[in-house]
Write a protein that holds these residues in place. Structure first.
Motif, mmCIF file in Angstrom:
data_model
loop_
_atom_site.group_PDB
_atom_site.id
_atom_site.type_symbol
_atom_site.label_atom_id
_atom_site.label_comp_id
_atom_site.label_asym_id
_atom_site.label_seq_id
_atom_site.Cartn_x
_atom_site.Cartn_y
_atom_site.Cartn_z
ATOM 1 N N SER A 184 3.742 -3.222 -44.633
ATOM 2 C CA SER A 184 2.785 -4.192 -45.132
ATOM 3 C C SER A 184 3.301 -5.609 -44.907
ATOM 4 O O SER A 184 2.534 -6.566 -44.974
ATOM 5 N N THR A 185 4.573 -5.735 -44.647
ATOM 6 C CA THR A 185 5.172 -6.959 -44.113
ATOM 7 C C THR A 185 6.503 -6.613 -43.464
ATOM 8 O O THR A 185 7.356 -5.997 -44.086
ATOM 9 N N THR A 186 6.653 -7.004 -42.216
ATOM 10 C CA THR A 186 7.961 -7.072 -41.572
ATOM 11 C C THR A 186 8.218 -8.549 -41.312
ATOM 12 O O THR A 186 7.393 -9.224 -40.682
ATOM 13 N N LEU A 187 9.316 -9.068 -41.797
ATOM 14 C CA LEU A 187 9.554 -10.512 -41.777
ATOM 15 C C LEU A 187 9.933 -10.975 -40.371
ATOM 16 O O LEU A 187 11.079 -10.851 -39.940
ATOM 17 N N ILE A 188 8.957 -11.515 -39.653
ATOM 18 C CA ILE A 188 9.180 -11.980 -38.290
ATOM 19 C C ILE A 188 10.007 -13.260 -38.264
ATOM 20 O O ILE A 188 10.614 -13.602 -37.249
ATOM 21 N N THR A 189 10.092 -13.940 -39.392
ATOM 22 C CA THR A 189 10.797 -15.213 -39.451
ATOM 23 C C THR A 189 12.298 -15.068 -39.627
ATOM 24 O O THR A 189 13.076 -15.853 -39.073
ATOM 25 N N THR A 190 12.734 -14.092 -40.412
ATOM 26 C CA THR A 190 14.157 -13.986 -40.742
ATOM 27 C C THR A 190 14.834 -12.770 -40.123
ATOM 28 O O THR A 190 16.065 -12.681 -40.140
ATOM 29 N N ASN A 191 14.078 -11.836 -39.592
ATOM 30 C CA ASN A 191 14.665 -10.718 -38.852
ATOM 31 C C ASN A 191 14.896 -11.120 -37.401
ATOM 32 O O ASN A 191 14.102 -11.855 -36.810
ATOM 33 N N ASP A 192 15.958 -10.620 -36.814
ATOM 34 C CA ASP A 192 16.218 -10.840 -35.396
ATOM 35 C C ASP A 192 15.204 -10.044 -34.577
ATOM 36 O O ASP A 192 15.075 -8.822 -34.756
ATOM 37 N N PRO A 193 14.464 -10.660 -33.663
ATOM 38 C CA PRO A 193 13.495 -9.923 -32.850
ATOM 39 C C PRO A 193 14.113 -8.760 -32.086
ATOM 40 O O PRO A 193 13.448 -7.737 -31.866
ATOM 41 N N VAL A 194 15.370 -8.904 -31.675
ATOM 42 C CA VAL A 194 16.038 -7.798 -30.974
ATOM 43 C C VAL A 194 16.132 -6.586 -31.894
ATOM 44 O O VAL A 194 15.860 -5.453 -31.489
ATOM 45 N N LYS A 195 16.505 -6.809 -33.143
ATOM 46 C CA LYS A 195 16.639 -5.687 -34.078
ATOM 47 C C LYS A 195 15.278 -5.087 -34.430
ATOM 48 O O LYS A 195 15.154 -3.871 -34.584
ATOM 49 N N ILE A 196 14.253 -5.921 -34.565
ATOM 50 C CA ILE A 196 12.908 -5.385 -34.789
ATOM 51 C C ILE A 196 12.506 -4.492 -33.623
ATOM 52 O O ILE A 196 11.995 -3.376 -33.818
ATOM 53 N N ALA A 197 12.715 -4.973 -32.403
ATOM 54 C CA ALA A 197 12.345 -4.188 -31.219
ATOM 55 C C ALA A 197 13.061 -2.849 -31.208
ATOM 56 O O ALA A 197 12.456 -1.801 -30.951
ATOM 57 N N GLU A 198 14.349 -2.861 -31.493
ATOM 58 C CA GLU A 198 15.140 -1.630 -31.467
ATOM 59 C C GLU A 198 14.729 -0.678 -32.592
ATOM 60 O O GLU A 198 14.537 0.529 -32.372
ATOM 61 N N ASP A 199 14.617 -1.213 -33.802
ATOM 62 C CA ASP A 199 14.346 -0.366 -34.965
ATOM 63 C C ASP A 199 12.988 0.326 -34.859
ATOM 64 O O ASP A 199 12.867 1.523 -35.140
ATOM 65 N N PHE A 200 11.959 -0.422 -34.480
ATOM 66 C CA PHE A 200 10.627 0.177 -34.460
ATOM 67 C C PHE A 200 10.413 1.070 -33.243
ATOM 68 O O PHE A 200 9.655 2.042 -33.320
ATOM 69 N N ALA A 201 11.077 0.790 -32.125
ATOM 70 C CA ALA A 201 11.011 1.717 -31.000
ATOM 71 C C ALA A 201 11.712 3.027 -31.356
ATOM 72 O O ALA A 201 11.231 4.120 -31.014
ATOM 73 N N THR A 202 12.844 2.939 -32.054
ATOM 74 C CA THR A 202 13.539 4.152 -32.509
ATOM 75 C C THR A 202 12.649 4.967 -33.431
ATOM 76 O O THR A 202 12.490 6.185 -33.279
ATOM 77 N N LEU A 203 12.069 4.299 -34.423
ATOM 78 C CA LEU A 203 11.173 4.977 -35.354
ATOM 79 C C LEU A 203 9.972 5.584 -34.633
ATOM 80 O O LEU A 203 9.549 6.694 -34.955
ATOM 81 N N GLN A 204 9.470 4.871 -33.653
ATOM 82 C CA GLN A 204 8.329 5.372 -32.876
ATOM 83 C C GLN A 204 8.673 6.698 -32.202
ATOM 84 O O GLN A 204 7.869 7.644 -32.220
ATOM 85 N N HIS A 205 9.841 6.798 -31.611
ATOM 86 C CA HIS A 205 10.259 8.053 -30.974
ATOM 87 C C HIS A 205 10.387 9.166 -32.004
ATOM 88 O O HIS A 205 9.920 10.298 -31.779
ATOM 89 N N LEU A 206 11.043 8.887 -33.121
ATOM 90 C CA LEU A 206 11.284 9.918 -34.128
ATOM 91 C C LEU A 206 9.981 10.405 -34.770
ATOM 92 O O LEU A 206 9.876 11.564 -35.171
ATOM 93 N N ALA A 207 8.984 9.521 -34.870
ATOM 94 C CA ALA A 207 7.705 9.872 -35.500
ATOM 95 C C ALA A 207 6.643 10.247 -34.472
ATOM 96 O O ALA A 207 5.458 10.339 -34.815
ATOM 97 N N ASP A 208 7.045 10.465 -33.226
ATOM 98 C CA ASP A 208 6.113 10.854 -32.161
ATOM 99 C C ASP A 208 4.951 9.874 -32.031
ATOM 100 O O ASP A 208 3.792 10.258 -31.830
ATOM 101 N N GLY A 209 5.271 8.599 -32.157
ATOM 102 C CA GLY A 209 4.284 7.560 -31.877
ATOM 103 C C GLY A 209 3.498 7.048 -33.063
ATOM 104 O O GLY A 209 2.862 5.999 -32.963
ATOM 105 N N ARG A 210 3.525 7.734 -34.188
ATOM 106 C CA ARG A 210 2.642 7.333 -35.300
ATOM 107 C C ARG A 210 3.268 6.214 -36.135
ATOM 108 O O ARG A 210 3.530 6.333 -37.320
ATOM 109 N N VAL A 211 3.450 5.078 -35.459
ATOM 110 C CA VAL A 211 4.111 3.918 -36.051
ATOM 111 C C VAL A 211 3.398 2.646 -35.604
ATOM 112 O O VAL A 211 3.063 2.497 -34.427
#
Length: 375
Positions: free
Chosen positions: A79-106
């Motif tokens: 409902s909020t991922t903080l785009i201002t204070t999170n490193d974009p590299v870490k957001i990219a990595e974390d959500f791509a990882t989660l996407q794989h583990l959840a078979d895309g439902r992210v």
């Protein structure tokens, strides 16, 4: 049309018992709530991100990954991922990882958050919030869309020949919604990229959100993504229901009166008349939710807040059961009625991976963001 729930992740004393749950209890409870949302046929579960008491969800992808392992169908979001204070590299990595583990439902909702104090905790200045939003999202898009990124900006160290891993599942990045309560620049960014716009209309009157959503739709069309009616809109909401309306009011009143977010302010009756909060019967919730389409046009996602203000887990699960049995089927049917064929469905990984266009581009500069007269 997708229906789901979101949590802000507060830890609040139950005013009827005087007991405050522990962090451990709330973390375990939110997993139970998310699984139950899937059981009753909801489409989406979303969690917030906070880094201060009295909130627990400082690591949304950890929470969602744990839930992903115990669910099969429900879309997992923030409902909020903080785009201002999170490193974009870490957001990219974390959500791509989660996407794989959840078979895309992210997917995820990006936002600036509601606390200025969080910025210095992560080495940022809250006066830079809009610039940070623009720059960080521009980089995040490139990290997902390009195999090798060379990049230089104002707020982080440059990247040279960098590849974010893992790559998005099947080359389809998680769908992004940009969330806002009051910021027209966020609507502009969402429109520029052809992303979704999530208006968390839980506190303010409908006229305020009509302005924000209207701006987003207008600018979405301006940037060539489709007609204003084809823009991708999500809405927040909140409810407390019982079979009998007065029972709902009597039971919820002490929670409302003592809630940190709106307690000790307007009366429950004033708040429900002026905002999307529904406290009453299932039919009252149906009737009020259907008015959202009248105010904002056909939209794609409706999320409700149900686990806040100290409500015990047992009560939250009862709310979901009643919603699933007496509200959800009617809302699905009514929202499908007279829905123009030109209005797109809510984005899903399956639909997007089967050939739906994924918009990308060069980020607008902060000087190009135009609030277009919206206050």
């Amino acid at each position: 049309m997708q229906f789901g729930i979101f949590s802000v992740g507060d830890i609040t004393m139950d005013p009827t018992t005087g007991r405050t749950p522990t962090e451990h209890e709330r973390l375990k409870a939110i997993t139970t709530i998310a699984k139950h949302a899937e059981d009753i046929g909801m489409d989406v579960f979303a969690t917030g991100e906070h880094h201060n008491p009295p909130f627990y969800p400082s690591s949304p992808t950890t929470i969602l990954g744990y839930i992903a392992a115990q669910t099969k169908k429900i879309i997992l979001s923030t409902s909020t991922t903080l785009i201002t204070t999170n490193d974009p590299v870490k957001i990219a990595e974390d959500f791509a990882t989660l996407q794989h583990l959840a078979d895309g439902r992210v997917d995820l909702v990006l936002g600036r958050g509601n606390m200025g104090a969080v910025y210095p905790w992560f080495g940022k200045n809250n006066q830079d919030s809009v610039e940070l939003t623009v720059e960080n999202y521009s980089l995040l898009r490139r990290l997902w869309d390009e195999e090798v990124v060379n990049w230089e900006g104002k707020f982080r160290t440059p990247l040279r020949g960098f590849t974010s891993t893992p790559r998005p599942l099947d080359g389809v990045a998680p769908f992004v919604w940009h969330g806002a309560i009051r910021t027209p620049q966020v609507a502009e960014i969402a429109a520029y990229y052809g992303d979704g716009f999530f208006a968390n209309n839980i506190f303010w009157p409908k006229e305020h959100y009509q302005q924000l959503i209207g701006l987003y739709r207008e600018r979405y069309a301006h940037y060539g993504h489709g007609t204003p009616e084809q823009a991708i809109v999500g809405l927040g909401g909140q409810f407390f229901i019982r079979k009998n309306s007065q029972d709902a009011v009597n039971e919820f009143r002490p929670y409302f009166d003592n809630a940190p977010v709106y307690g000790h302010g307007p009366s429950l009756e004033d708040f429900t008349s002026q905002t999307p909060l529904t406290v009453g019967s299932p039919q009252e919730l149906i009737d009020k939710t259907l008015t959202f389409r009248d105010y904002f046009g056909h939209y794609q996602r409706q999320l409700f807040l149900v686990d806040h203000a100290g409500l015990p887990l047992k009560t939250v699960l009862e709310q979901l059961d009643l919603f699933g049995a007496e509200v959800l089927p009617t809302l699905r049917e009514e929202f499908a009625t007279n829905r123009p064929a030109s209005v797109p469905d809510a984005p899903t990984f399956e639909a997007r991976s089967q050939g739906a266009a994924v918009s990308s581009g060069v980020a607008p500069s902060t000087t190009s963001i135009n609030p277009a007269g919206v206050n």
